[in-house]
Design an enzyme around this catalytic site. Structure first.
Site, PDB file in Angstrom:
ATOM      1  N   CYS A  72     -36.828   7.322  16.587  1.00 59.41           N
ATOM      2  CA  CYS A  72     -35.922   7.038  15.467  1.00 59.41           C
ATOM      3  C   CYS A  72     -36.466   7.530  14.127  1.00 59.41           C
ATOM      4  CB  CYS A  72     -35.582   5.551  15.410  1.00 59.41           C
ATOM      5  SG  CYS A  72     -36.989   4.448  15.169  1.00 59.41           S
ATOM      6  N   HIS A 125     -36.880  -0.276  13.845  1.00 61.72           N
ATOM      7  CA  HIS A 125     -35.894   0.753  14.174  1.00 61.72           C
ATOM      8  C   HIS A 125     -35.166   1.176  12.900  1.00 61.72           C
ATOM      9  CE1 HIS A 125     -33.551   3.037  17.047  1.00 61.72           C
ATOM     10  NE2 HIS A 125     -32.447   2.626  16.460  1.00 61.72           N
ATOM     11  N   HIS A 141     -29.029   7.431  15.166  1.00 63.20           N
ATOM     12  CA  HIS A 141     -30.384   6.961  15.422  1.00 63.20           C
ATOM     13  C   HIS A 141     -30.823   7.444  16.795  1.00 63.20           C
ATOM     14  CE1 HIS A 141     -29.114   3.595  18.187  1.00 63.20           C
ATOM     15  NE2 HIS A 141     -27.962   3.970  17.666  1.00 63.20           N
TER      16      HIS A 141
END
Length: 169
Positions: A72, A125, A141
């Site tokens: 990510c 994340h 992502h």
């Protein structure tokens, strides 16, 4: 012993009255995200997002930054670097970069951060906002299970994992 029996009975009765969790039969519950849709994205943000979308479908690879595989933060780092915006390589480094933005004010090109580990609010994340519509924020992502993809903050998983948004442009 006779005095203890009624107490045990009450304890047994009280413990059997626990409420049960209710489970929804819907596979994907959605939530509305209130956003300001009047702000127009900059041309630079649009270009960055367009480039990020070229990685759609790229497999996940921890530490990766290429079409062969990426994670990510690698997606963010590679995408912005291509447009001469130098950002930290890690999610924890990105989390302190730029200006904090209220979710109601996010725009295309902003970064969105999530805490996906159970019972944790520690960011692990990150994604780039690709589209902002009434009641919905979409972001690109690198998912560890599906690779680079576009998801929505209206999805239950992402809605409850969301921690913050930051503007780096």
């Amino acid at each position: 012993m006779k005095q203890l029996l009624p107490i045990l009975f009450l304890l047994l009765l009280a413990s059997s009255c626990k409420s049960k969790k209710s489970y929804s039969s819907k596979k994907r519950q959605t939530h509305t995200v209130k956003v300001n849709t009047t702000a127009k994205p900059t041309a630079e943000a649009e270009t960055i997002v367009k480039y990020a979308k070229t990685f759609d479908g790229t497999r996940y690879k921890y530490g990766g930054t290429t079409k062969k595989g990426m994670d990510c933060s690698g997606l963010i780092y590679t995408t912005y670097k291509r447009h001469n915006v130098n950002l930290p390589r890690t999610t924890s480094g990105l989390q302190g970069t730029g200006d904090w933005v209220d979710i109601k004010e996010v725009n295309v090109g902003d970064l969105v951060f999530f805490a996906t580990k159970k019972n944790s609010r520690k960011v692990n994340h990150v994604g780039i906002v690709t589209d902002v519509r009434t009641g919905n924020v979409e972001f690109i992502h690198a998912s560890s299970s599906r690779g680079v993809m576009i998801s929505s903050l209206a999805e239950k998983y992402w809605y409850f994992s969301f921690v913050q948004a930051r503007r780096v442009l």
